[in-house]
Write an enzyme that holds these catalytic residues in place. Structure first.
Site, PDB file in Angstrom:
ATOM      1  N   GLY A  79       0.034  -4.775 -10.226  1.00  0.00           N
ATOM      2  CA  GLY A  79       1.241  -5.559 -10.461  1.00  0.00           C
ATOM      3  C   GLY A  79       2.394  -5.221  -9.534  1.00  0.00           C
ATOM      4  N   HIS A  80       2.192  -4.310  -8.591  1.00  0.00           N
ATOM      5  CA  HIS A  80       3.315  -3.879  -7.730  1.00  0.00           C
ATOM      6  C   HIS A  80       2.845  -3.749  -6.294  1.00  0.00           C
ATOM      7  CE1 HIS A  80       6.650  -1.294  -6.283  1.00  0.00           C
ATOM      8  NE2 HIS A  80       7.313  -1.852  -7.260  1.00  0.00           N
ATOM      9  N   PHE A  81       2.724  -4.675  -5.556  1.00  0.00           N
ATOM     10  CA  PHE A  81       2.815  -6.112  -5.795  1.00  0.00           C
ATOM     11  C   PHE A  81       1.459  -6.699  -5.435  1.00  0.00           C
ATOM     12  CE2 PHE A  81       7.039  -4.621  -4.573  1.00  0.00           C
ATOM     13  CZ  PHE A  81       7.799  -5.050  -5.629  1.00  0.00           C
TER      14      PHE A  81
END
Length: 142
Positions: free
Chosen positions: A49-51
């Site tokens: 999720g990052h990124f």
């Protein structure tokens, strides 16, 4: 040089997967300094999720990795064995570069002040000789 493998690190600090962010300690002097490494893999949970389009290790996790290396330095003193080092503050923190999959993150924390259960570490994270994070980390032994 004093080396520590992952099991020896786990005997000193309480962190465990997925939050143990140090793979090995290259050298350390109890109460003085520690130099460790994190081999950053694309398989790290935070990259999902990052990124998703440009995986970057969160800066706060780099600071946490520096704190864990500092904790190895301070908690390896006989009088602190079995204790925990907690964050008391983060000062003069500067992010100067990205940490991405494939990087070998060098983590160095030198203890520059100690008084009772409080202390300050001067911390520098680098990749290939380039500083990516610099900070002063205040800790409390509990």
């Amino acid at each position: 040089m004093n080396h520590l493998d992952i099991n020896q690190i786990k005997a000193i600090i309480p962190h465990r997967h997925p939050f143990l962010l140090v793979d090995y300690i290259e050298d350390y002097e109890p109460g003085e300094f520690a130099v460790g490494y994190k081999c950053v893999s694309y398989r790290e949970d935070f990259f999902a999720g990052h990124f998703p389009q440009e995986p970057v290790m969160p800066g706060v996790l780099t600071v946490e990795a520096l704190a864990q290396v500092g904790a190895v330095a301070i908690l390896s003193l006989p009088e602190h064995r079995g204790k925990t080092a907690y964050f008391g503050g983060i000062d003069k923190c500067r992010f100067k570069g990205k940490v991405v999959p494939g990087d070998k993150l060098r983590l160095e924390t030198r203890i520059i002040k100690r008084k009772g259960p409080l202390g300050v570490g001067e911390a520098i994270a680098s990749v290939d000789g380039n500083v990516v994070v610099r900070a002063e980390l205040t800790f409390m032994i509990g």
